[in-house]
Design a protein around this motif. Structure first.
Motif, PDB file in Angstrom:
ATOM      1  N   THR A 128      -1.150  -5.652  16.594  1.00  0.00           N
ATOM      2  CA  THR A 128       0.029  -4.995  16.043  1.00  0.00           C
ATOM      3  C   THR A 128       0.566  -5.768  14.844  1.00  0.00           C
ATOM      4  O   THR A 128       0.934  -5.182  13.818  1.00  0.00           O
ATOM      5  CB  THR A 128       1.133  -4.874  17.111  1.00  0.00           C
ATOM      6  N   GLY A 129       0.603  -7.095  14.963  1.00  0.00           N
ATOM      7  CA  GLY A 129       1.080  -7.922  13.858  1.00  0.00           C
ATOM      8  C   GLY A 129       0.214  -7.778  12.618  1.00  0.00           C
ATOM      9  O   GLY A 129       0.726  -7.691  11.494  1.00  0.00           O
ATOM     10  N   VAL A 130      -1.095  -7.749  12.808  1.00  0.00           N
ATOM     11  CA  VAL A 130      -2.019  -7.598  11.672  1.00  0.00           C
ATOM     12  C   VAL A 130      -1.789  -6.265  10.971  1.00  0.00           C
ATOM     13  O   VAL A 130      -1.710  -6.189   9.735  1.00  0.00           O
ATOM     14  CB  VAL A 130      -3.477  -7.704  12.146  1.00  0.00           C
ATOM     15  N   ILE A 131      -1.664  -5.201  11.746  1.00  0.00           N
ATOM     16  CA  ILE A 131      -1.461  -3.867  11.166  1.00  0.00           C
ATOM     17  C   ILE A 131      -0.141  -3.799  10.403  1.00  0.00           C
ATOM     18  O   ILE A 131      -0.076  -3.287   9.278  1.00  0.00           O
ATOM     19  CB  ILE A 131      -1.500  -2.796  12.272  1.00  0.00           C
ATOM     20  N   LEU A 132       0.923  -4.329  10.997  1.00  0.00           N
ATOM     21  CA  LEU A 132       2.232  -4.303  10.339  1.00  0.00           C
ATOM     22  C   LEU A 132       2.216  -5.116   9.041  1.00  0.00           C
ATOM     23  O   LEU A 132       2.784  -4.693   8.026  1.00  0.00           O
ATOM     24  CB  LEU A 132       3.305  -4.846  11.281  1.00  0.00           C
ATOM     25  N   ALA A 133       1.568  -6.280   9.071  1.00  0.00           N
ATOM     26  CA  ALA A 133       1.498  -7.119   7.868  1.00  0.00           C
ATOM     27  C   ALA A 133       0.797  -6.381   6.732  1.00  0.00           C
ATOM     28  O   ALA A 133       1.240  -6.430   5.571  1.00  0.00           O
ATOM     29  CB  ALA A 133       0.786  -8.430   8.184  1.00  0.00           C
ATOM     30  N   GLN A 134      -0.289  -5.682   7.063  1.00  0.00           N
ATOM     31  CA  GLN A 134      -1.028  -4.952   6.036  1.00  0.00           C
ATOM     32  C   GLN A 134      -0.218  -3.775   5.492  1.00  0.00           C
ATOM     33  O   GLN A 134      -0.146  -3.561   4.275  1.00  0.00           O
ATOM     34  CB  GLN A 134      -2.351  -4.452   6.614  1.00  0.00           C
ATOM     35  N   LEU A 135       0.397  -3.021   6.387  1.00  0.00           N
ATOM     36  CA  LEU A 135       1.174  -1.856   5.957  1.00  0.00           C
ATOM     37  C   LEU A 135       2.375  -2.257   5.107  1.00  0.00           C
ATOM     38  O   LEU A 135       2.630  -1.668   4.045  1.00  0.00           O
ATOM     39  CB  LEU A 135       1.648  -1.067   7.177  1.00  0.00           C
ATOM     40  N   ILE A 136       3.111  -3.260   5.560  1.00  0.00           N
ATOM     41  CA  ILE A 136       4.306  -3.696   4.833  1.00  0.00           C
ATOM     42  C   ILE A 136       3.915  -4.327   3.498  1.00  0.00           C
ATOM     43  O   ILE A 136       4.541  -4.073   2.468  1.00  0.00           O
ATOM     44  CB  ILE A 136       5.121  -4.684   5.679  1.00  0.00           C
ATOM     45  N   GLY A 137       2.868  -5.147   3.520  1.00  0.00           N
ATOM     46  CA  GLY A 137       2.434  -5.797   2.296  1.00  0.00           C
ATOM     47  C   GLY A 137       2.040  -4.797   1.221  1.00  0.00           C
ATOM     48  O   GLY A 137       2.424  -4.937   0.044  1.00  0.00           O
ATOM     49  N   ARG A 138       1.300  -3.768   1.598  1.00  0.00           N
ATOM     50  CA  ARG A 138       0.865  -2.766   0.621  1.00  0.00           C
ATOM     51  C   ARG A 138       2.005  -1.853   0.188  1.00  0.00           C
ATOM     52  O   ARG A 138       1.929  -1.210  -0.863  1.00  0.00           O
ATOM     53  CB  ARG A 138      -0.283  -1.937   1.214  1.00  0.00           C
ATOM     54  N   THR A 139       3.035  -1.769   0.995  1.00  0.00           N
ATOM     55  CA  THR A 139       4.181  -0.936   0.639  1.00  0.00           C
ATOM     56  C   THR A 139       5.131  -1.665  -0.306  1.00  0.00           C
ATOM     57  O   THR A 139       5.582  -1.104  -1.319  1.00  0.00           O
ATOM     58  CB  THR A 139       4.956  -0.509   1.903  1.00  0.00           C
ATOM     59  N   VAL A 140       5.428  -2.913   0.007  1.00  0.00           N
ATOM     60  CA  VAL A 140       6.375  -3.690  -0.806  1.00  0.00           C
ATOM     61  C   VAL A 140       5.721  -4.193  -2.089  1.00  0.00           C
ATOM     62  O   VAL A 140       6.357  -4.219  -3.154  1.00  0.00           O
ATOM     63  CB  VAL A 140       6.924  -4.877   0.014  1.00  0.00           C
TER      64      VAL A 140
END
Length: 260
Positions: A128-140
């Motif tokens: 879950t942490g890996v997925i959130l990091a990728q999603l947030i990173g690509r969004t911000v």
């Protein structure tokens, strides 16, 4: 002969089946209520903190004003022995070292433990942490500090949040909870979380020192990890915590409660 083969097959099936039986644990009403309160508190606090940090980063104000002063101060502390230590920490908590550690821990825990519930929860939290990091990173899409200040090779990926710090936070906090939640020793749990906090501190400092992240990147990772930890506590409590009078399913739980 056929009976022996059937017995052997049923034995293997029994072991496999037992691995995925979730045994309940017993506690009083107030103790379980406190776990739910802690879980909700962590998720709310983590979400509010993350939103505050995110808004500060997007608006280039708020708490993000500490980013440049902290980076400049850490540059003045650079020296050969310290840099070597920070590189080692970066490797341990990096995209190669930490996944190997997690794989070894979860596989060994799953094989050695009678039941695989807790290592499975740990693996789910890390994913879950890996997925959130990728999603947030690509969004911000926040840029990292200048490349010429990076001490362990150039990195052009997005900076917010820090995947290294998020991975360290999730692994240390969730593992500490899953281990000490089954032990009736509050002092040991406190010591465990203090040790986890020290590990998180050094994981974050190594990333800032080596020039790959801003302070708010690390703080954002910590805030996300609070949400994940709260969710883990909520899930684990809902699935495993029972109070007297509630129905249980695991065989060991039935033996403990005296249920038929």
């Amino acid at each position: 002969m056929a009976e022996q083969e059937t017995g052997k097959s049923s034995g293997w099936w029994r072991v496999f089946h037992d691995k995925f039986v979730v045994e309940e644990r017993y506690m009083d009403v107030e103790a379980r209520r406190n776990l739910y309160r802690t879980a909700v508190g962590l998720m709310v606090f983590g979400a509010v903190l993350f939103i505050f940090i995110l808004v500060s980063v997007l608006q280039h104000g708020g708490i993000s004003v500490v980013d440049e002063p902290v980076r400049s101060w850490l540059v003045t502390l650079r020296g050969e022995p310290t840099t070597t230590i920070m590189i080692i920490l970066a490797i341990v908590f990096g995209p190669i070292g930490l996944p190997i550690i997690i794989l070894v821990v979860t596989v060994a825990w799953g094989l050695l433990a009678k039941h695989a519930w807790r290592p499975m929860v740990l693996a789910g939290a890390m994913l879950t942490g890996v997925i959130l990091a990728q999603l947030i990173g690509r969004t911000v899409e926040r840029h990292r500090p200048p490349v010429d200040l990076m001490l362990f090779g150039a990195d052009s990926t997005f900076s917010f949040p820090s995947g290294h710090v998020l991975g360290a936070c999730d692994f240390l906090l969730v593992t500490t909870f899953l281990v000490f939640s089954r032990r009736k020793n509050p002092k040991a749990a406190v010591v465990g979380f203090v040790v986890a906090g020290i590990g998180i501190f050094f994981a974050a400092v190594s990333r800032l020192y080596l020039g790959y992240h801003w302070t708010t990147d690390a703080l954002a990772s910590l805030s996300i990890s609070f949400v994940i930890l709260g969710a883990v506590i909520m899930l684990d409590t809902w699935r495993t915590a029972r109070i007297p009078g509630e129905q249980v399913t695991g065989e060991l739980s039935k033996q403990e409660s005296g249920a038929d």
